[in-house]
Design a protein around this motif. Sequence first.
Motif, PDB file in Angstrom:
ATOM      1  N   ALA A 130      65.747  58.213  84.328  1.00 18.46           N
ATOM      2  CA  ALA A 130      67.047  57.713  84.770  1.00 18.46           C
ATOM      3  C   ALA A 130      67.846  57.051  83.665  1.00 18.46           C
ATOM      4  N   PHE A 131      67.167  56.511  82.651  1.00 19.55           N
ATOM      5  CA  PHE A 131      67.863  55.773  81.586  1.00 19.55           C
ATOM      6  C   PHE A 131      68.115  56.610  80.334  1.00 19.55           C
ATOM      7  N   THR A 132      67.734  57.875  80.337  1.00 20.14           N
ATOM      8  CA  THR A 132      67.746  58.661  79.095  1.00 20.14           C
ATOM      9  C   THR A 132      68.977  59.534  78.911  1.00 20.14           C
ATOM     10  N   MET A 133      69.860  59.579  79.890  1.00 22.80           N
ATOM     11  CA  MET A 133      70.974  60.531  79.858  1.00 22.80           C
ATOM     12  C   MET A 133      72.174  59.993  79.092  1.00 22.80           C
ATOM     13  N   PRO A 134      72.940  60.893  78.436  1.00 16.46           N
ATOM     14  CA  PRO A 134      74.188  60.467  77.800  1.00 16.46           C
ATOM     15  C   PRO A 134      75.280  60.264  78.837  1.00 16.46           C
TER      16      PRO A 134
ATOM     17  N   LEU B 168      74.363  55.655  76.113  1.00 16.09           N
ATOM     18  CA  LEU B 168      73.326  55.824  77.127  1.00 16.09           C
ATOM     19  C   LEU B 168      73.911  55.427  78.488  1.00 16.09           C
ATOM     20  N   ALA B 169      73.835  56.337  79.433  1.00 13.58           N
ATOM     21  CA  ALA B 169      74.526  56.146  80.713  1.00 13.58           C
ATOM     22  C   ALA B 169      73.730  55.286  81.683  1.00 13.58           C
ATOM     23  N   VAL B 170      74.452  54.553  82.495  1.00 17.78           N
ATOM     24  CA  VAL B 170      73.861  53.786  83.600  1.00 17.78           C
ATOM     25  C   VAL B 170      73.663  54.735  84.783  1.00 17.78           C
ATOM     26  N   PRO B 171      72.511  54.668  85.475  1.00 17.35           N
ATOM     27  CA  PRO B 171      72.282  55.589  86.601  1.00 17.35           C
ATOM     28  C   PRO B 171      73.096  55.239  87.843  1.00 17.35           C
ATOM     29  N   VAL B 172      73.393  56.243  88.626  1.00 21.24           N
ATOM     30  CA  VAL B 172      74.140  56.106  89.873  1.00 21.24           C
ATOM     31  C   VAL B 172      73.345  55.265  90.871  1.00 21.24           C
ATOM     32  N   ARG B 173      74.040  54.583  91.744  1.00 17.86           N
ATOM     33  CA  ARG B 173      73.377  53.808  92.797  1.00 17.86           C
ATOM     34  C   ARG B 173      73.128  54.663  94.034  1.00 17.86           C
ATOM     35  N   GLU B 174      72.190  54.212  94.850  1.00 19.81           N
ATOM     36  CA  GLU B 174      71.936  54.779  96.166  1.00 19.81           C
ATOM     37  C   GLU B 174      71.858  53.619  97.155  1.00 19.81           C
TER      38      GLU B 174
ATOM     39  N   THR C 157      73.855  35.420  80.993  1.00 20.33           N
ATOM     40  CA  THR C 157      73.610  36.129  82.249  1.00 20.33           C
ATOM     41  C   THR C 157      73.314  37.589  81.950  1.00 20.33           C
ATOM     42  N   PRO C 158      72.137  38.071  82.256  1.00 19.11           N
ATOM     43  CA  PRO C 158      71.824  39.483  81.999  1.00 19.11           C
ATOM     44  C   PRO C 158      72.400  40.382  83.075  1.00 19.11           C
ATOM     45  N   PRO C 159      72.767  41.604  82.733  1.00 17.49           N
ATOM     46  CA  PRO C 159      73.251  42.544  83.751  1.00 17.49           C
ATOM     47  C   PRO C 159      72.123  42.969  84.675  1.00 17.49           C
ATOM     48  N   LEU C 160      72.483  43.341  85.890  1.00 16.59           N
ATOM     49  CA  LEU C 160      71.500  43.760  86.889  1.00 16.59           C
ATOM     50  C   LEU C 160      71.513  45.266  87.143  1.00 16.59           C
ATOM     51  N   TRP C 161      72.507  45.984  86.591  1.00 16.04           N
ATOM     52  CA  TRP C 161      72.564  47.415  86.878  1.00 16.04           C
ATOM     53  C   TRP C 161      71.305  48.121  86.386  1.00 16.04           C
ATOM     54  N   GLY C 162      70.859  49.097  87.146  1.00 19.46           N
ATOM     55  CA  GLY C 162      69.665  49.852  86.800  1.00 19.46           C
ATOM     56  C   GLY C 162      68.351  49.192  87.162  1.00 19.46           C
TER      57      GLY C 162
ATOM     58  N   ARG D 184      66.757  43.263  99.037  1.00 20.36           N
ATOM     59  CA  ARG D 184      67.055  44.695  99.178  1.00 20.36           C
ATOM     60  C   ARG D 184      68.340  45.049  98.430  1.00 20.36           C
ATOM     61  N   PHE D 185      69.329  44.167  98.505  1.00 23.13           N
ATOM     62  CA  PHE D 185      70.582  44.424  97.785  1.00 23.13           C
ATOM     63  C   PHE D 185      70.354  44.446  96.275  1.00 23.13           C
ATOM     64  N   VAL D 186      69.710  43.407  95.744  1.00 23.92           N
ATOM     65  CA  VAL D 186      69.501  43.352  94.293  1.00 23.92           C
ATOM     66  C   VAL D 186      68.674  44.544  93.830  1.00 23.92           C
ATOM     67  N   GLU D 187      67.698  44.926  94.636  1.00 24.05           N
ATOM     68  CA  GLU D 187      66.838  46.056  94.265  1.00 24.05           C
ATOM     69  C   GLU D 187      67.517  47.407  94.464  1.00 24.05           C
ATOM     70  N   SER D 188      68.742  47.398  94.967  1.00 26.08           N
ATOM     71  CA  SER D 188      69.513  48.650  95.092  1.00 26.08           C
ATOM     72  C   SER D 188      70.414  48.882  93.892  1.00 26.08           C
ATOM     73  N   LEU D 189      70.511  47.902  93.000  1.00 28.16           N
ATOM     74  CA  LEU D 189      71.466  47.987  91.902  1.00 28.16           C
ATOM     75  C   LEU D 189      70.980  48.908  90.782  1.00 28.16           C
TER      76      LEU D 189
END
Length: 479
Positions: free
Chosen positions: A59-63, A336-342, A416-421, A474-479
């Motif tokens: 998930a973290f390897t894509m351009p 390096l792209a951030v992965p899409v959310r679900e 503050t660290p980012p939470l995405w991914g 659940r919300f934080v773990e969805s990011l």
Amino acid sequence: MAGLMQIHGCVGKRWCCALLIMCCVGCDVGGEAAVTMYEPGEELPGGVSTNTLLLGGNAFTMPAANITEEHESMFFSGNAFFNQPWVQAPASTKNRDGLGPLFNARSCAACHFKDGRGRPPESEDEAFLGILLRLSIPGENAHGGPLGDPVYGGQLQPFAIPGVPAEGRPSVRYEKVAGQYGDGTAYELMAPVYTISDLGYGPMHEDVMVSARVAPAVTGLGLLEAIDVARLQALEDPEDVDGDGVSGRLNWVWDVETQTMAPGRFGWKGDEPTVRQQSAGAFLGDMGITTSMFAAQECTEVQAACREAKDGGNSAGLPEVEDHMMDRVEVYMQLLAVPVRERYRDEETLRGKRLFGEIGCASCHVASHRTSPTAKFEELRDQEIWPYTDLLLHDMGEGLSDGRPVFGASGREWRTPPLWGLRFYKVVNGHEQLMHDGRARGVAEAILWHGGEGEAAREKFRLMGAEDREALLRFVESL
């Protein structure tokens, strides 16, 4: 006789090396930070650059999805430099030699496996890989940054090329910290205690300050650099004028390329201004590999064998990462792209999102920003992004202080660290060890380590009913 020292990471001790991956702080329940509805675009954290194609363990390897043809070729070339191991010079692989003399890892990917997150050792005899120890003594260098230990420099390096003594052997054990939720449910936190044995060059300075650092995931860095500084300054409130308990501020640090002070965006204390400088600093500090930005090895006067070996028999090859190679590494790190959310429309996720805002997490973990239309890379310009960070320093209290200032950041302050991914850490790297030293075994423990500005939010979380706690997680773990 080998030297030995211990560094405590538990609450109330000087060598507390804690950092939360989240810095939730208090605000009024039901205030403006509480958002209950889906917001258009939040499923694409990196805007149109978001990775929507390859998820799971890669998930973290894509351009970036919108990468240009020119940058795409540079991206995959930079990927090779990031992933392939470096060797001692001289060697037949001229573009891969120059490792050491002292180092923490042989490749970038050894710490950031699949561009993801490192972890601390699981046992006292396991080697440190994906985590390192920063060192400094009281005082500042010429640019206001930390002053390294006079014998061991600014970072403990436990590995070395043949003929050069390694600096020491770090290890970690944990002390249990018991606690209880408001409903009586018990929990147990783990506070690290670091030991450095087999010191290769004699004792460290008597006032040495030590702080652990886990390698973070490296996706989305270019988007964070593309946020206009004016946006970050607008979020600052160093005197807490609005009285909400949040007093974030930028860490102004030395920019080697411009030879000026600049806002720090990267590193656990916001101590690096750009992706390029962060990468060049890692090449030198982690692998002993020079660049035009950092052309000299960091062998101290005491480390004679290191100084004698510093050119690796290949002095004509310095810097070991030439600018054209560094350009490719920078493109790779920037794009390096951030992965899409679900699950972003899931009812329970949205309820957790509301609670995240109500208890004050969104005051530091600011959900979204728009990148500058004049950002360095065209793929990253004018994008609505959702990193959940303000990139500012916040005082997290004495319990989380490592006692080690870095430029304008005190020992109590952390960026503050980012939470995405975050939801992919386990599938990509096989663990959920959070915070700067990996002590938290999941999101709940990370929140429970909050103090200082985060204490009010921690207590609101701790006193929640079990169903509300699970919704927020659940919300934080969805990011």
